[in-house]
Design an enzyme around this catalytic site. Sequence first.
Site, short mmCIF file in Angstrom:
data_model
loop_
_atom_site.label_atom_id
_atom_site.label_comp_id
_atom_site.label_asym_id
_atom_site.label_seq_id
_atom_site.Cartn_x
_atom_site.Cartn_y
_atom_site.Cartn_z
N SER A 141 0.87 -1.19 0.00
CA SER A 141 0.00 0.00 0.00
C SER A 141 0.90 1.23 0.00
O SER A 141 2.07 1.16 0.39
CB SER A 141 -0.84 -0.01 1.28
N TYR A 200 -1.59 -1.20 10.49
CA TYR A 200 -1.75 -1.26 9.03
C TYR A 200 -0.48 -0.77 8.34
O TYR A 200 0.09 -1.46 7.49
CB TYR A 200 -2.98 -0.45 8.57
N1 NAD Z 1 -8.63 -0.35 -1.43
C1 NAD Z 1 -7.61 0.43 -1.12
O1 NAD Z 1 -7.74 1.67 -1.04
C2 NAD Z 1 -6.25 -0.17 -0.90
C3 NAD Z 1 -5.14 0.69 -0.89
C4 NAD Z 1 -3.89 0.15 -0.70
C5 NAD Z 1 -3.73 -1.21 -0.53
N2 NAD Z 1 -4.82 -2.02 -0.53
C6 NAD Z 1 -4.60 -3.45 -0.32
O2 NAD Z 1 -5.19 -4.17 -1.38
C7 NAD Z 1 -5.44 -5.51 -0.95
C8 NAD Z 1 -6.83 -5.92 -1.39
O3 NAD Z 1 -7.78 -5.16 -0.66
P1 NAD Z 1 -9.08 -4.53 -1.31
O4 NAD Z 1 -8.91 -3.08 -1.29
O5 NAD Z 1 -9.42 -5.20 -2.58
O6 NAD Z 1 -10.15 -4.86 -0.15
P2 NAD Z 1 -11.40 -5.84 -0.12
O7 NAD Z 1 -11.82 -5.88 1.32
O8 NAD Z 1 -12.40 -5.44 -1.13
O9 NAD Z 1 -10.78 -7.24 -0.55
C9 NAD Z 1 -9.94 -7.96 0.32
C10 NAD Z 1 -10.16 -9.44 0.10
O10 NAD Z 1 -9.34 -10.16 1.05
C11 NAD Z 1 -10.14 -11.17 1.65
N3 NAD Z 1 -9.60 -11.54 2.96
C12 NAD Z 1 -9.62 -10.81 4.11
N4 NAD Z 1 -9.07 -11.50 5.11
C13 NAD Z 1 -8.69 -12.71 4.59
C14 NAD Z 1 -8.05 -13.85 5.15
N5 NAD Z 1 -7.72 -13.92 6.44
N6 NAD Z 1 -7.79 -14.89 4.32
C15 NAD Z 1 -8.16 -14.86 3.02
N7 NAD Z 1 -8.77 -13.80 2.45
C16 NAD Z 1 -9.02 -12.73 3.23
C17 NAD Z 1 -11.52 -10.55 1.72
O11 NAD Z 1 -12.53 -11.51 1.90
C18 NAD Z 1 -11.61 -9.82 0.40
O12 NAD Z 1 -12.13 -10.64 -0.62
C19 NAD Z 1 -5.23 -5.51 0.57
O13 NAD Z 1 -3.98 -6.08 0.86
C20 NAD Z 1 -5.25 -4.03 0.91
O14 NAD Z 1 -4.53 -3.75 2.08
C21 NAD Z 1 -6.08 -1.54 -0.71
#
Ligand code: NAD
Length: 293
Positions: free
Chosen positions: A144, A157
């Site tokens: 991130s 985080y």
């Molecule tokens: N959305 C943002 O703004 C953003 C920004 C920077 C980084 N990220 C990173 O992107 C990645 C994806 O997140 P996202 O934004 O798509 O969020 P999201 O919540 O839409 O998707 C995350 C997915 O991870 C799954 N998950 C959560 N805990 C889990 C576990 N213990 N085992 C298996 N699966 C699990 C959830 O069910 C979900 O399908 C994450 O690592 C997040 O930190 C997101």
Amino acid sequence: MLDLEGKTAVISGGAGGIGFNLGMTLGKAGMNIVLADIEEPQLASAESALRDAGIEVLAVAMDVALREDWARTAEVAVQRFGSVHMLVNNAGVGGGIGALETLDEPGWRWAIDVNLMGVVYGANTFIPLLKEHGESAWLINVASMAGMAGAPLGGAYTATKAAVVALSESWHDELKNTPVQVSVLAPAFVKTRIHLSHRNRQARYAPVSAPTPDVLHIAKVTAKAVENGIDVEVVGARVLEALEQGELYIFTHPNYSVVPQQRSAAIAAAFERAAQSPILEGISDQEVTRFDR
Ligand SMILES: NC(=O)c1ccc[n+]([C@@H]2O[C@H](COP(=O)([O-])OP(=O)(O)OC[C@H]3O[C@@H](n4cnc5c(N)ncnc54)[C@H](O)[C@@H]3O)[C@@H](O)[C@H]2O)c1
């Protein structure tokens, strides 16, 4: 030219958000897709969506924080597709935020186990499989922008995401004489359900402490930024482009370059002061130990 046709990608957190879109993008580029996720109903609809798009897909219900779930995921992926060429360590939760005086220890453990140990277990399980066929292979860790510099109230985080950046840099060098290319994706805000991560907080990380005003504030700011974030489709397309170019750092928000730049500038200025310090005289001329392979 990136040739992904017939190759297999395993994507943790593939049921929704960034992971789901990567499944769609990589699947449309010809890859077989293994979606690995803890959220079962969402996983089933993600699997159907990929199948309806003509993609070869396997869904595995698993928890990235459990090493044994990774072993099972590898087993069924190999059973179904024979070999694995890409691991996307994408599952993550927005847990453990808050002021340093108000430690929510189960929240810290949750963030560390999912965001950090999930990545370690995933890589540890799949790297031997990515290496064994001798064909091109990829490890993509999803960190991130929060991993590129500390942020007030960022708590666990930011700590886990900074660790994922550092691990990716280490593994990139560690694997440089192998067919495995390591990348780290560091987005800023993307329109997903990350701000609703508590839906997947496992019972073993109870009790959830009552949110302090600080936590409520940061949760509100984050939710708004996520809702106004870029679309997941942009992230998927950008990852494909960056893989073609063999990039270690994959950025999706050029407007955030100020974040690592400010940090680098502050570090460079601190080194400059150290270089001027009479206490450290002579140290500048000493040899630097590096761990290049
Ligand atoms: N959305 C943002 O703004 C953003 C920004 C920077 C980084 N990220 C990173 O992107 C990645 C994806 O997140 P996202 O934004 O798509 O969020 P999201 O919540 O839409 O998707 C995350 C997915 O991870 C799954 N998950 C959560 N805990 C889990 C576990 N213990 N085992 C298996 N699966 C699990 C959830 O069910 C979900 O399908 C994450 O690592 C997040 O930190 C997101």
